[in-house]
Write a protein that holds these residues in place. Structure first.
Motif, PDB file in Angstrom:
ATOM      1  N   LEU A 312      18.628  52.830  28.929  1.00 49.67           N
ATOM      2  CA  LEU A 312      20.079  52.589  28.969  1.00 49.67           C
ATOM      3  C   LEU A 312      20.579  52.800  30.496  1.00 49.67           C
ATOM      4  CD1 LEU A 312      21.344  54.344  25.877  1.00 49.67           C
ATOM      5  CD2 LEU A 312      20.984  52.076  26.243  1.00 49.67           C
ATOM      6  N   SER A 313      20.448  53.730  31.041  1.00 48.50           N
ATOM      7  CA  SER A 313      20.541  53.832  32.377  1.00 48.50           C
ATOM      8  C   SER A 313      20.006  52.962  33.392  1.00 48.50           C
ATOM      9  CB  SER A 313      20.352  55.238  32.890  1.00 48.50           C
ATOM     10  OG  SER A 313      21.056  56.371  32.113  1.00 48.50           O
ATOM     11  N   ALA A 314      18.821  52.276  32.844  1.00 47.68           N
ATOM     12  CA  ALA A 314      18.131  51.375  33.832  1.00 47.68           C
ATOM     13  C   ALA A 314      18.600  49.902  33.357  1.00 47.68           C
ATOM     14  CB  ALA A 314      16.463  51.477  33.490  1.00 47.68           C
ATOM     15  N   GLY A 315      19.552  49.720  32.497  1.00 49.80           N
ATOM     16  CA  GLY A 315      19.836  48.478  32.186  1.00 49.80           C
ATOM     17  C   GLY A 315      19.248  47.663  31.024  1.00 49.80           C
ATOM     18  N   ILE A 316      18.276  48.395  30.313  1.00 48.50           N
ATOM     19  CA  ILE A 316      17.449  48.041  29.224  1.00 48.50           C
ATOM     20  C   ILE A 316      18.039  48.267  27.874  1.00 48.50           C
ATOM     21  CG2 ILE A 316      15.235  48.097  28.292  1.00 48.50           C
ATOM     22  CD1 ILE A 316      14.264  48.932  30.932  1.00 48.50           C
ATOM     23  N   PRO A 317      18.466  47.157  27.277  1.00 53.10           N
ATOM     24  CA  PRO A 317      19.026  47.395  25.799  1.00 53.10           C
ATOM     25  C   PRO A 317      17.989  48.243  24.911  1.00 53.10           C
ATOM     26  CG  PRO A 317      19.438  44.950  26.443  1.00 53.10           C
ATOM     27  CD  PRO A 317      18.366  45.765  27.322  1.00 53.10           C
ATOM     28  N   VAL A 318      18.627  48.967  23.934  1.00 50.78           N
ATOM     29  CA  VAL A 318      17.983  49.900  22.936  1.00 50.78           C
ATOM     30  C   VAL A 318      18.373  49.815  21.677  1.00 50.78           C
ATOM     31  CG1 VAL A 318      17.566  52.331  22.278  1.00 50.78           C
ATOM     32  CG2 VAL A 318      17.350  51.751  24.769  1.00 50.78           C
ATOM     33  N   LYS A 319      17.311  49.595  20.726  1.00 53.12           N
ATOM     34  CA  LYS A 319      17.636  49.683  19.189  1.00 53.12           C
ATOM     35  C   LYS A 319      17.238  50.990  18.735  1.00 53.12           C
ATOM     36  CE  LYS A 319      17.714  44.756  17.875  1.00 53.12           C
ATOM     37  NZ  LYS A 319      17.031  43.719  16.821  1.00 53.12           N
ATOM     38  N   MET A 320      18.229  51.782  18.034  1.00 54.77           N
ATOM     39  CA  MET A 320      18.013  52.908  17.669  1.00 54.77           C
ATOM     40  C   MET A 320      17.846  53.116  16.142  1.00 54.77           C
ATOM     41  SD  MET A 320      19.640  56.673  18.814  1.00 54.77           S
ATOM     42  CE  MET A 320      18.851  56.678  20.474  1.00 54.77           C
ATOM     43  N   LEU A 321      16.543  53.538  15.758  1.00 50.96           N
ATOM     44  CA  LEU A 321      16.380  53.467  14.273  1.00 50.96           C
ATOM     45  C   LEU A 321      16.397  54.841  13.604  1.00 50.96           C
ATOM     46  CD1 LEU A 321      15.349  51.801  11.488  1.00 50.96           C
ATOM     47  CD2 LEU A 321      13.090  52.481  12.300  1.00 50.96           C
ATOM     48  N   LYS A 355      29.106  50.797  30.007  1.00 50.12           N
ATOM     49  CA  LYS A 355      27.999  49.664  30.468  1.00 50.12           C
ATOM     50  C   LYS A 355      26.874  50.181  29.422  1.00 50.12           C
ATOM     51  CE  LYS A 355      25.650  46.802  33.535  1.00 50.12           C
ATOM     52  NZ  LYS A 355      25.468  46.492  35.019  1.00 50.12           N
ATOM     53  N   CYS A 356      26.616  51.303  29.789  1.00 47.06           N
ATOM     54  CA  CYS A 356      25.329  52.137  29.247  1.00 47.06           C
ATOM     55  C   CYS A 356      25.549  52.129  27.760  1.00 47.06           C
ATOM     56  CB  CYS A 356      24.890  53.235  29.843  1.00 47.06           C
ATOM     57  SG  CYS A 356      24.582  53.513  31.371  1.00 47.06           S
ATOM     58  N   MET A 357      26.535  52.612  27.406  1.00 48.65           N
ATOM     59  CA  MET A 357      26.918  52.579  25.704  1.00 48.65           C
ATOM     60  C   MET A 357      26.852  51.151  25.081  1.00 48.65           C
ATOM     61  SD  MET A 357      26.957  55.859  25.153  1.00 48.65           S
ATOM     62  CE  MET A 357      27.182  55.523  23.420  1.00 48.65           C
ATOM     63  N   SER A 358      27.244  50.250  25.863  1.00 47.79           N
ATOM     64  CA  SER A 358      27.129  48.949  25.326  1.00 47.79           C
ATOM     65  C   SER A 358      25.841  48.333  25.050  1.00 47.79           C
ATOM     66  CB  SER A 358      27.966  47.964  25.986  1.00 47.79           C
ATOM     67  OG  SER A 358      27.354  47.607  27.336  1.00 47.79           O
ATOM     68  N   LEU A 359      24.889  48.901  25.592  1.00 50.60           N
ATOM     69  CA  LEU A 359      23.505  48.734  25.423  1.00 50.60           C
ATOM     70  C   LEU A 359      22.752  49.061  24.167  1.00 50.60           C
ATOM     71  CD1 LEU A 359      22.342  48.689  29.131  1.00 50.60           C
ATOM     72  CD2 LEU A 359      22.994  46.625  27.803  1.00 50.60           C
ATOM     73  N   ILE A 360      23.325  50.027  23.422  1.00 51.55           N
ATOM     74  CA  ILE A 360      22.961  50.552  22.218  1.00 51.55           C
ATOM     75  C   ILE A 360      23.328  49.702  20.848  1.00 51.55           C
ATOM     76  CG2 ILE A 360      22.605  52.752  20.740  1.00 51.55           C
ATOM     77  CD1 ILE A 360      23.719  54.097  23.022  1.00 51.55           C
ATOM     78  N   SER A 361      22.140  49.455  20.133  1.00 47.69           N
ATOM     79  CA  SER A 361      22.520  49.084  18.805  1.00 47.69           C
ATOM     80  C   SER A 361      21.731  49.905  17.928  1.00 47.69           C
ATOM     81  CB  SER A 361      21.959  47.491  18.392  1.00 47.69           C
ATOM     82  OG  SER A 361      20.697  47.416  18.945  1.00 47.69           O
ATOM     83  N   THR A 362      22.121  49.973  16.579  1.00 48.94           N
ATOM     84  CA  THR A 362      21.512  50.933  15.831  1.00 48.94           C
ATOM     85  C   THR A 362      21.233  50.258  14.316  1.00 48.94           C
ATOM     86  OG1 THR A 362      23.806  51.549  14.815  1.00 48.94           O
ATOM     87  CG2 THR A 362      22.927  52.800  16.565  1.00 48.94           C
ATOM     88  N   SER A 363      20.259  50.915  13.693  1.00 43.61           N
ATOM     89  CA  SER A 363      19.842  50.183  12.541  1.00 43.61           C
ATOM     90  C   SER A 363      19.253  51.282  11.602  1.00 43.61           C
ATOM     91  CB  SER A 363      18.713  49.267  12.602  1.00 43.61           C
ATOM     92  OG  SER A 363      18.092  48.698  11.491  1.00 43.61           O
ATOM     93  N   LEU A 364      19.381  51.025  10.309  1.00 43.01           N
ATOM     94  CA  LEU A 364      18.509  51.988   9.203  1.00 43.01           C
ATOM     95  C   LEU A 364      17.425  51.328   8.768  1.00 43.01           C
ATOM     96  CD1 LEU A 364      21.706  52.908   7.403  1.00 43.01           C
ATOM     97  CD2 LEU A 364      20.321  54.284   8.885  1.00 43.01           C
ATOM     98  N   SER A 365      17.091  49.921   9.390  1.00 38.52           N
ATOM     99  CA  SER A 365      15.873  49.343   8.699  1.00 38.52           C
ATOM    100  C   SER A 365      14.732  48.824   9.812  1.00 38.52           C
ATOM    101  CB  SER A 365      16.264  47.975   7.962  1.00 38.52           C
ATOM    102  OG  SER A 365      15.200  46.940   7.696  1.00 38.52           O
ATOM    103  N   TYR A 366      13.615  49.231   9.298  1.00 37.54           N
ATOM    104  CA  TYR A 366      12.502  48.713  10.386  1.00 37.54           C
ATOM    105  C   TYR A 366      12.377  47.332  10.599  1.00 37.54           C
ATOM    106  CZ  TYR A 366       9.864  53.425  10.366  1.00 37.54           C
ATOM    107  OH  TYR A 366       9.651  54.661  10.597  1.00 37.54           O
ATOM    108  N   ASP A 367      12.686  46.538   9.805  1.00 41.04           N
ATOM    109  CA  ASP A 367      12.851  44.976  10.027  1.00 41.04           C
ATOM    110  C   ASP A 367      13.531  44.677  11.338  1.00 41.04           C
ATOM    111  OD1 ASP A 367      11.148  44.856   7.661  1.00 41.04           O
ATOM    112  OD2 ASP A 367      12.795  44.524   6.531  1.00 41.04           O
TER     113      ASP A 367
END
Length: 695
Positions: A312-321, A355-367
């Motif tokens: 996130l700090s490097a500006g790379i979006p993250v999907k957290m499962l 800006k960092c927080m905006s790059l996080i998305s979350t999921s409960l599914s591996y898909d």
């Protein structure tokens, strides 16, 4: 005249341009070229003032590191700065890029300094175990005062042009075309009849001794074991007490002491090793790298969240499962809390937090991980669990996605075999706290492709880590060595030492904390669960139960539970001797029939450190680490091995491999413990009078 330095006249201003790509390093050719170009400028009757400027991307950025350790060639840098200052024409330094070390000292030899608004300057020699040796410790105090100069030199950090102007180092900050702006500034100085302004002739205010002693005290803990910061203070103090010539003589004496010191040799080794460690033998620069635009992270706990923050700090979006929404919410909240704490300290703005927080998305599914370019699992340290995770990743991730495990000990090859694409599987072992610790132990599996290795090593730099490539074995490089040291620490206590004594010896050596305080910080439950897993999977080779297991089974897990090997008061991380732990130690000694004895500090030092060196040598023999410097960097950035000792293998070279081998063999003969069987490599090097550094 030197090809790397040119002279031309632009109107009434003579321009000396240093053009020695990539960073205009002040090697011999550049130093001689500056002197020659200055002579030409002084002989040019049409030049009413002279200006020195860097060609390409920067003003001279510092010394030429390729000359380190080689016999000096005249003119020396101090001589060049003095020649510039002795010029009988007005001399202006025009700075862009990064003028560091000798580059900044060049500017201090000029009358006036003008800089591009994006420029930075600083004196970082302290980071190499040195001090500014071309008059920096004598001229800077005359320009900005001893206290400010001392702080800048000891911190060794580059400073921005605006700050430098406020301090009085830079006279004019400009934007746009530096050369045109600097020439206009020089022409104005000439038109205004501006006087020569030799920095060496400025007076420096006398400071009380308290200013220097108080500053020493303020850095004593942070700079423990380092020599250079305290020599820097002495040099600046000399500027307030001696005339310029005598101050320069004192600076040279202190510089020479540092140059010949083991501390500086160690710091210079680390400097070069850190730059070399990213160059993997057998992986060419031309190896293709995959584009990492989005990263998936499995696990929103402390480790998963910390890993996510790097991207996130490097500006790379993250999907957290995660498997449960509650765990996701808690993990994201912790990430925000960490960023907001950083913002409160002034290290980032609230806009940057958002800006960092905006790059996080979350999921409960591996898909939902089907489109990520890299996925890192940070789940429970259990082989069955990790293999299940990788089976799912193999099912959902796109072709070409890199599948990484954050395991700290487990077999990456076995994990890779739970997929149909082992060539895409690699270990990325982050160290806790993952958003802070600089080391990233990248673990190459038997099938890991060169493309994946090149990508991950490059990505390490992109996210601000020092990446080290290692091979597969239990614990890899760092933890494999650590486990051997921790086992010796426990045995020393079994034989009669106390945990406090063992910790003090290792702390006094220079480590940030001793083995038992470190275990309490990490959590006794972590090592206990690993040992329990070994007892379940491989009972014949598993470690026997001891008092550390007994403490963990009582849920004395260290700092997080208020007690482990040591006791902790609420809100205080200071370890205190524990009656509970000592009772368990005494109980274990009695059960095993151990007659205790007095254990010396020297024996503790030798057994804890020499076992590490012997294991490091075995790791090199097996090719788990490719070079001694890889082991050094792992231990410096992952475990706090003192930089001023240069890393584990470098330190061993300084002690003498013959001495270490003799002791290792003695411990083996006395104990019969296989851990002390001398490494064949250590034995060979010792017998040949060679060092790890010769490999």
């Amino acid at each position: 005249m030197s090809e790397v330095v040119s002279y031309e006249r632009d109107g009434d201003i003579g321009v000396i341009t240093v053009d020695n790509p990539p960073v205009n390093a002040l090697g011999h050719a550049v130093r001689q070229g500056i002197v020659d170009a200055l002579d030409k400028g002084l002989a040019d009757d049409g030049a009413k003032a002279l200006m020195i400027i860097g060609g390409g991307r920067t003003f001279p950025a510092g010394a030429d590191i390729r000359e380190f350790g080689k016999p000096p060639q005249e003119p020396s840098l101090p001589d060049v700065v003095q020649v510039l200052e002795n010029s009988d024409k007005l001399l202006i330094a025009a700075v862009h890029g990064t003028a560091l070390g000798g580059g900044m000292e060049i500017t201090l030899g000029c009358d006036y300094r003008v800089a591009l608004d994006s420029a930075k300057m600083g004196l970082p020699e302290v980071n190499l175990g040195l001090l500014p040796g071309a008059g920096g410790t004598q001229r800077l105090p005359r320009l900005i005062g001893a206290k400010a100069a001392m702080q800048a030199i000891v911190e060794g950090k580059p400073m921005k042009a605006a700050k430098l102007k406020d301090m009085g180092v830079i006279d004019e900050v400009v934007s746009g075309d530096l050369k045109a702006e600097a020439i206009a500034y020089a022409e104005k100085l000439v038109a205004d009849g501006a006087p020569r302004r030799k920095v060496s002739e400025l007076s420096v205010e006398k400071e009380s001794d308290n200013v220097f002693s108080e500053f020493e005290q303020s850095i004593a803990r942070k700079k423990r074991g380092f020599l250079a910061p305290f020599h820097c203070i002495k040099a600046v103090q000399a500027a307030t007490e001696l005339d310029f010539a005598a101050g320069m003589k004192r600076e040279r004496e202190l510089f020479t002491e540092l140059l010949n010191s083991p501390e500086s040799a160690a710091q210079r080794h680390v400097f070069f090793a850190e730059r070399e460690v990213g160059k993997v033998p057998g992986i060419s620069k031309e190896t293709p790298k995959r584009d990492i635009k989005q990263v998936g992270i499995i696990g929103a706990g402390t480790m998963g969240g910390g890993i996510a923050m790097n991207f996130l700090s490097a500006g790379i979006p993250v999907k957290m499962l995660e498997m449960k929404q509650e765990a996701l919410d808690k993990g994201v909240a912790l990430i925000r809390k960490n960023y907001e704490a950083t913002a409160k300290k002034g290290r980032m703005t609230s806009d940057q937090v958002e800006k960092c927080m905006s790059l996080i998305s979350t999921s409960l599914s591996y898909d939902d991980l089907s489109d990520v370019d890299l996925v890192i699992e940070a789940v429970f340290e259990n082989m069955k669990v990790k293999k299940q995770v990788f089976g799912e990743l193999d099912r959902v991730c796109k072709d070409g996605a890199i599948l990484a495990t954050n395991t700290s000990t487990l077999d990456v090859n076995e994990i890779a075999q739970s997929t149909n694409r082992p060539e895409d599987v690699i270990g990325m072992h982050f160290f806790s706290p993952a958003n802070v610790m600089k080391l990233l132990e990248n673990v190459r599996g038997e099938a890991t492709s060169d493309e994946v290795i090149a990508t991950v090593m490059d990505l390490s730099k992109r996210i601000g880590k020092v990446g080290v490539l290692v091979g597969v074995c239990n614990g890899f490089v760092g933890n494999r060595i650590l486990h051997k040291r921790q086992a010796q620490a426990v045995k020393l206590v079994n034989e009669g030492a106390t945990p406090s004594q063992v910790d003090k010896v290792l702390f006094d050596f220079g480590l940030p904390m001793g083995p038992f305080a470190m275990a309490d910080l990490a959590g006794l439950d972590v090592g206990w669960r690993i040992r329990e897993g070994l007892r379940e999977d491989d009972p014949e080779n598993a470690p026997e139960r001891d008092w550390m297991d007994a403490l963990a089974e009582q849920e004395r897990w260290g700092q997080k539970t208020g007690g482990g090997v040591f006791d902790y008061a609420e809100g205080d991380r200071t370890p205190r001797p524990s009656d509970t732990a000592m009772a368990e130690i005494e109980k274990y000694r009695k059960e095993k029939g151990i007659e205790t004895r007095e254990v010396s500090d020297q024996e503790i030092l030798e057994r804890c450190l020499y076992v590490m060196v012997n294991e490091g040598a075995k790791i090199l023999e097996e090719g788990i680490a490719m070079r001694p410097l890889d082991v050094d960097i792992v231990w410096i950035y992952g475990y706090g091995f003192p930089v001023y000792r240069g890393g584990l293998m470098f330190w061993a070279d300084q002690v003498g491999l013959d001495k270490i081998h003799a002791k290792v063999k003695q411990f083996y003969d006395e104990s019969g413990d296989p851990v002390w069987q001398p490494s064949a490599l250590l034995e060979k090097l010792a017998s040949e009078g060679r060092k790890f550094g010769d490999l």
